[in-house]
Write a protein that holds these residues in place. Structure first.
Motif, short mmCIF file in Angstrom:
data_model
loop_
_atom_site.label_atom_id
_atom_site.label_comp_id
_atom_site.label_asym_id
_atom_site.label_seq_id
_atom_site.Cartn_x
_atom_site.Cartn_y
_atom_site.Cartn_z
N ALA A 16 0.83 -1.21 0.00
CA ALA A 16 0.00 0.00 0.00
C ALA A 16 0.86 1.26 0.00
O ALA A 16 0.57 2.23 -0.70
N LEU A 17 1.93 1.27 0.78
CA LEU A 17 2.80 2.44 0.82
C LEU A 17 3.57 2.62 -0.48
O LEU A 17 3.86 3.74 -0.89
N ALA A 18 3.91 1.52 -1.13
CA ALA A 18 4.65 1.62 -2.39
C ALA A 18 3.78 2.18 -3.51
O ALA A 18 4.29 2.84 -4.41
N GLN A 19 2.48 1.95 -3.44
CA GLN A 19 1.60 2.42 -4.49
C GLN A 19 0.95 3.76 -4.16
O GLN A 19 0.13 4.26 -4.91
N SER A 20 1.31 4.35 -3.05
CA SER A 20 0.73 5.61 -2.62
C SER A 20 1.22 6.75 -3.50
O SER A 20 2.30 6.70 -4.07
N THR A 21 0.43 7.80 -3.57
CA THR A 21 0.81 8.97 -4.37
C THR A 21 1.57 10.01 -3.56
O THR A 21 2.08 10.96 -4.12
N ASN A 22 1.62 9.87 -2.25
CA ASN A 22 2.39 10.81 -1.43
C ASN A 22 3.87 10.65 -1.73
O ASN A 22 4.36 9.52 -1.92
N PRO A 23 4.64 11.74 -1.75
CA PRO A 23 6.02 11.66 -2.24
C PRO A 23 7.01 10.90 -1.36
O PRO A 23 8.09 10.59 -1.80
N GLY A 24 6.71 10.56 -0.14
CA GLY A 24 7.69 9.88 0.68
C GLY A 24 7.34 8.45 1.04
O GLY A 24 8.16 7.72 1.60
N ASN A 25 6.13 8.02 0.72
CA ASN A 25 5.68 6.71 1.17
C ASN A 25 6.34 5.55 0.44
O ASN A 25 6.41 4.46 0.98
N GLN A 26 6.80 5.77 -0.78
CA GLN A 26 7.45 4.65 -1.48
C GLN A 26 8.76 4.27 -0.81
O GLN A 26 9.16 3.12 -0.87
N TYR A 27 9.39 5.22 -0.12
CA TYR A 27 10.63 4.89 0.59
C TYR A 27 10.34 4.05 1.83
O TYR A 27 11.13 3.17 2.18
N ILE A 28 9.23 4.33 2.47
CA ILE A 28 8.84 3.50 3.61
C ILE A 28 8.52 2.09 3.14
O ILE A 28 8.90 1.11 3.76
N GLY A 29 7.80 1.98 2.02
CA GLY A 29 7.49 0.67 1.45
C GLY A 29 8.75 -0.07 1.04
O GLY A 29 8.87 -1.28 1.25
N ALA A 30 9.72 0.64 0.48
CA ALA A 30 10.99 0.01 0.10
C ALA A 30 11.75 -0.46 1.32
O ALA A 30 12.36 -1.54 1.32
N GLY A 31 11.71 0.32 2.38
CA GLY A 31 12.39 -0.09 3.61
C GLY A 31 11.75 -1.30 4.25
O GLY A 31 12.45 -2.20 4.74
N ILE A 32 10.41 -1.34 4.25
CA ILE A 32 9.73 -2.51 4.80
C ILE A 32 10.02 -3.74 3.96
O ILE A 32 10.26 -4.83 4.49
N ALA A 33 10.04 -3.60 2.63
CA ALA A 33 10.34 -4.73 1.75
C ALA A 33 11.74 -5.26 2.00
O ALA A 33 11.96 -6.47 2.10
N MET A 34 12.71 -4.35 2.14
CA MET A 34 14.08 -4.79 2.38
C MET A 34 14.24 -5.40 3.76
O MET A 34 14.95 -6.40 3.94
N GLY A 35 13.57 -4.82 4.75
CA GLY A 35 13.66 -5.37 6.10
C GLY A 35 13.08 -6.77 6.21
O GLY A 35 13.68 -7.66 6.84
N LEU A 36 11.92 -6.98 5.60
CA LEU A 36 11.31 -8.31 5.66
C LEU A 36 12.11 -9.33 4.85
O LEU A 36 12.22 -10.49 5.24
N ALA A 37 12.68 -8.90 3.73
CA ALA A 37 13.51 -9.82 2.94
C ALA A 37 14.78 -10.18 3.71
O ALA A 37 15.22 -11.33 3.70
N GLY A 38 15.37 -9.21 4.39
CA GLY A 38 16.55 -9.48 5.20
C GLY A 38 16.24 -10.39 6.38
O GLY A 38 17.03 -11.28 6.72
#
Length: 90
Positions: A16-38
Motif C-alpha cells: 500500500a505504501l509503495a503504491q501511494s501517491t504521497n512523495p515519501g511513502n514509497q521509501y517507507i514501502g521500500a524499507g519494509i520490503a528490504m527489512g522483511l527480505a533481510g
C-alpha cells in the motif's frame, strides 16, 4: 499463528505504501520490503547453515551442495534489495 497475521499485515502495508501517491511513502514501502527480505534471509541462512554444519560432520565430501543451499537462502535478501530499489525509483 499470530506472527503469520502480523507478517501479512506488514506485507500489505508495504504494498500500500509503495503504491501511494504521497512523495515519501514509497521509501517507507521500500524499507519494509528490504527489512522483511533481510529477516527472511537471516532465518533461512540460520536454518540452512545449522543443517549444513550438521551434515558436514557426517559427509564432508558433499560440502559444495551445502554451500549452494545456504547461497539459495541468501538470494532472498538480494531479491528484496532489488525490489526496494525498484520501489524507491518510482
Amino acid at each position: 499463528m499470530k506472527l503469520r497475521y502480523i507478517t501479512y499485515l506488514l506485507l500489505l502495508s508495504a504494498v500500500a505504501l509503495a503504491q501511494s501517491t504521497n512523495p515519501g511513502n514509497q521509501y517507507i514501502g521500500a524499507g519494509i520490503a528490504m527489512g522483511l527480505a533481510g529477516l527472511g534471509a537471516g532465518i533461512g541462512v540460520g536454518i540452512a547453515g545449522a543443517a549444513a554444519i550438521s551434515a558436514l560432520v557426517e559427509r564432508p565430501q558433499e560440502r559444495v551442495w551445502y554451500l549452494i543451499f545456504v547461497a539459495l537462502a541468501e538470494a532472498i535478501a538480494i531479491y528484496g534489495l532489488l525490489v526496494s530499489f525498484i520501489l524507491a525509483a518510482k
